[in-house]
Every structure is written in structure tokens, then in C-alpha cells.
Design a protein around this motif. Structure first.
Motif, PDB file in Angstrom:
ATOM      1  N   ILE A 146     -45.146 104.556 -21.989  1.00 58.42           N
ATOM      2  CA  ILE A 146     -44.216 103.671 -21.276  1.00 58.42           C
ATOM      3  C   ILE A 146     -44.365 103.979 -19.787  1.00 58.42           C
ATOM      4  CG2 ILE A 146     -41.788 103.127 -20.862  1.00 58.42           C
ATOM      5  CD1 ILE A 146     -41.173 104.276 -23.639  1.00 58.42           C
ATOM      6  N   ALA A 173     -42.330 103.418 -16.826  1.00 56.88           N
ATOM      7  CA  ALA A 173     -41.075 103.018 -16.179  1.00 56.88           C
ATOM      8  C   ALA A 173     -40.569 104.163 -15.305  1.00 56.88           C
ATOM      9  CB  ALA A 173     -40.029 102.596 -17.205  1.00 56.88           C
ATOM     10  N   ALA A 192     -32.308 102.389 -16.367  1.00 52.71           N
ATOM     11  CA  ALA A 192     -31.769 102.243 -17.724  1.00 52.71           C
ATOM     12  C   ALA A 192     -30.690 103.291 -17.919  1.00 52.71           C
ATOM     13  CB  ALA A 192     -32.860 102.425 -18.770  1.00 52.71           C
ATOM     14  N   TRP A 237     -30.003  97.957 -18.647  1.00 52.98           N
ATOM     15  CA  TRP A 237     -31.258  98.207 -17.942  1.00 52.98           C
ATOM     16  C   TRP A 237     -31.669  97.014 -17.117  1.00 52.98           C
ATOM     17  CZ3 TRP A 237     -35.272  99.213 -22.500  1.00 52.98           C
ATOM     18  CH2 TRP A 237     -35.185  98.205 -23.428  1.00 52.98           C
ATOM     19  N   CYS A 253     -35.175 107.038 -20.506  1.00 50.27           N
ATOM     20  CA  CYS A 253     -34.038 106.237 -20.987  1.00 50.27           C
ATOM     21  C   CYS A 253     -34.525 104.902 -21.575  1.00 50.27           C
ATOM     22  CB  CYS A 253     -33.017 106.033 -19.871  1.00 50.27           C
ATOM     23  SG  CYS A 253     -32.190 107.576 -19.397  1.00 50.27           S
ATOM     24  N   TYR A 254     -35.607 104.346 -21.025  1.00 48.53           N
ATOM     25  CA  TYR A 254     -36.237 103.177 -21.663  1.00 48.53           C
ATOM     26  C   TYR A 254     -36.684 103.553 -23.081  1.00 48.53           C
ATOM     27  CZ  TYR A 254     -36.716  99.653 -17.912  1.00 48.53           C
ATOM     28  OH  TYR A 254     -36.476  98.678 -16.974  1.00 48.53           O
TER      29      TYR A 254
END
Ligand code: UT7
Length: 334
Positions: free
Chosen positions: A119, A121, A327, A190, A127-128
């Protein structure tokens, strides 16, 4: 007539079952950082809250650190490795465009049946990952998910840049997310604002570096004040929305675990949220620095290990950073 498709069925709810951390051995003091930039230990402590940070060894990779943290989280979860359905790995410092770090970590863990992906981010990546993992468990696309936040920012920082050299550091944190009979991960709040993409970016792309013949390898570049203002102005609001959608009052929290961006940002968020004094606040940045995607699980692990936050307590998490993205969610601590 179209065929009837069988849909997957998941668990009623999801929860964080365990957390694990990996902190590299080498401690880097503010004095050491100040050998390369015009700054002082006092300035760094005052403006960021950082007393020291950890750097990985030159031969220690994102995959090494992620595997170490995930191994601890898996041991603590008590689940067998063949039950892991997905390894989600949040990072922006894996030095390969492809393949993903997650696939390698899954292999090293022995999770040969698991799917895996990275991921991107930034500091919101963990947290995503928690939000995605929770939804996977509830939708039935995976029963157990390993979520890792890991960074080796020391590879991507210009040690002569006084805007970033003292801030960023290395480490990994991981959780195992699995089924639950009760709600234990609140709805995620988010978002993304790509119009502020230049607030935290790279000095140039790898293609520009190749075509222009260097001379300086791409490193992180940050408009510190712009990010600071955004974080202080918007992230307390996002945190409040995460509390509201979870139906939890600030007074009922057992821990506030924001991304460890800067101690002053944390302080400003605490004030804006009117967080009662009895709620412990993560301040892992003092001895860990800003580890981007790794900062929330590292801080969670420290709070639980030190007894500052109770196992089974209610915590508010928020990650925010380059994108700009963020997020937040309320969770039950493992
Ligand atoms: O994790 C991803 C998200 N990132 C963040 O959330 C980071 C957000 N930003 C920050 O944390 C802060 O902006 C920094 C810690 C990076 C910088 O702190 P600041 O209070 O925003 O500093 P500044 O850039 O406003 O500079 C204030 C003063 C300036 O001097 P004058 O013009 O007031 O005389 C700078 O030249 O401090 C000076 N300065 C420094 N002095 C000593 C800037 N960097 C340094 C330094 N050492 N390293």
C-alpha cells in the motif's frame, strides 16, 4: 439467464488480535544529525520533540524489518501461519518498483497460501491497511490479515537538508487482524487531497534522475510549514469524525495514537480534540523519530508494553502524510 454466483461470506466484525514491533539497533542522536546540518539538539527537541531516533543497518532492508515485526505479531496472535489470507504492507521506502515487499515478506513468513500487496499511502498507510483488512475479514476475502507498516527512510533522506534530516527514521510495526463477534474496529474516516501533492514529495523522479545523469539521487522533500498547518487544522477534525462515526466519546478513550509526525502536531491535536487529561497520548516520536507508515503500530506496541494503555482498551488511531492522505479509526487494542 445469468448464472447464480456464490458470494463470499465473512465474519460479523473484525478486530486487531495482536501487535508486534521491530526497532533497529542503532540509536542516532541529535548531535550526530547536527554534524551534517546547521542545527542544535535544543532546536530539534523543541520544534519536533525528537530526542533520538533509530536507523537500520546498511544491509538491513524494509523486508527484513517487516518480517521481524510480523513474526512477533503472528506469535502473539496464536494463529497458524497457514490461516493468513493476506499480507498487506504499507511503505514508501521499498527500493524496488516491483515486485512488492509484501510478497517477499509473505514468503519469508511461510505464508505461502496468502495473497500479498503493498500500500502506498505514506504516513497514513498503516491506518489504510487496518481499514482494508477489517473490510476483507468482514467480506470473507481473507479470514486473517497481517498488516505491516515499515519504513527505511534513512535511505531516502538528504542528510544535508535541515528541513527533513532530523525528522525521519526507520522501523516496522505489524498487527494481525481477524474475525470478531463484537465490533472492535470502527468505520474508517479517510481521504486524499492530491492538489497538495508537492507538500511532501521527491526531489525528482527516478526517470529524471536516469535521463539527467543525476547528479543528486532523489530524496524526500517537504514543505514543513504547509504540512504542519494542514495537520493541525484538518487532522483533529478527522479524528473527531472517527470518534463520532464509531459512537465513542473522547472521554471513553483509553489511548490516543496519532501518527508520530511531530510532538507539537500531537499537542495541537490533543488541544483541538479537548482530550481529557486521563487519556494517555502516544509520544513514541521522542525516541523513535517519524517512521511514517510504521509510527502508529510502533507507538501502539510501546504503549501496551509499558502498560501506559490497557490491553482491550479503546484507542483512536490516525495516520496522515504525503499525498496528502489521511485515515482514522477507533479500535479495541489487542
Ligand atoms: O510525517 C509526514 C508528515 N510530516 C509532518 O507532519 C511534518 C510537519 N512539519 C513539521 O513537523 C515542521 O514543519 C518541522 C519540524 C519540519 C519544522 O519546524 P517549523 O517549526 O515548521 O520550522 P520552520 O520551517 O517554520 O522554521 C522556523 C525557523 C526558521 O528560522 P527563522 O526564519 O525563524 O529565523 C528556520 O530557518 O527555524 C529555522 N530552521 C531550523 N533551525 C535549526 C529550520 N530548520 C531548522 C533546523 N535547525 N533543522
Amino acid at each position: 439467464m445469468s448464472a447464480t454466483i456464490t458470494a463470499s461470506v465473512g465474519a460479523p466484525f473484525a478486530r486487531i488480535m495482536s501487535v508486534g514491533a521491530y526497532r533497529p539497533e542503532r540509536i542516532v542522536t541529535n548531535e550526530e544529525i547536527c554534524q551534517r546540518i546547521d542545527s542544535t539538539d535544543e532546536w530539534i527537541r523543541e520544534r519536533s520533540g525528537i530526542i533520538e531516533r533509530r536507523f537500520a543497518a546498511p544491509d538491513e532492508s524494509v523486508v527484513d524489518m517487516a518480517t521481524a515485526a510480523a513474526t512477533v505479531a503472528l506469535e502473539r496472535s496464536g494463529i497458524a501461519i497457514d490461516q493468513v489470507g493476506m499480507v498487506l504492507l504499507a511503505t514508501v521506502t521499498h527500493p524496488y518498483q516491483t515486485p512488492s515487499a509484501a510478497a517477499e515478506v509473505a514468503d519469508r513468513l511461510g505464508a505461502i497460501q496468502a495473497s500479498a500487496m503493498d500500500i502506498s499511502a505514506a504516513c497514513a498507510g498503516f491506518c489504510y491497511g487496518v481499514a482494508l483488512a477489517s473490510d476483507m475479514v468482514r467480506a470473507g476475502s481473507a479470514r486473517y490479515v497481517v498488516v505491516v507498516g515499515v519504513e527505511k527512510l534513512s535511505d531516502w533522506v538528504n542528510y544535508e537538508d535541515r528541513g527533513t534530516a532530523f525528522l525521519f527514521s526507520d522501523g516496522a510495526g505489524a498487527v494481525v487482524i481477524g474475525p470478531s463477534d463484537e465490533p472492535a474496529i470502527g468505520p474508517v474516516v479517510w481521504g486524499a487531497d492530491g492538489s497538495q501533492k508537492d507538500a511532501i514529495t521527491m526531489t525528482q523522479s527516478l526517470i529524471d534522475y536516469r535521463d539527467n545523469g543525476g547528479p543528486i539521487f532523489p530524496t524526500l522533500e517537504m514543505q514543513g510549514q504547509q504540512v504542519f498547518r494542514w495537520a493541525v487544522g484538518e487532522m483533529a477534525k478527522a479524528s473527531q469524525r472517527a470518534l463520532d462515526v464509531a459512537g465513542v466519546a473522547a472521554d471513553d478513550l483509553d489511548a490516543f495514537i496519532p501518527h508520530q509526525a511531530n510532538m507539537r502536531i500531537t499537542d495541537a491535536m490533543v488541544r483541538a480534540l479537548k482530550l481529557p487529561e486521563h487519556v494517555p497520548v502516544a509520544r513514541d516520536i521522542a525516541y523513535t523519530g517519524n517512521t511514517s507508515a510504521a509510527s502508529v503500530p510502533l507507538a501502539m506496541d510501546r504503549m501496551l508494553e509499558s502498560g501506559e494503555a490497557p490491553h482491550g482498551g479503546t484507542a483512536l488511531l490516525i495516520g496522515f502524510g504525503a499525498g496528502l492522505v489521511y485515515a482514522a479509526q477507533v479500535v479495541t487494542l489487542p
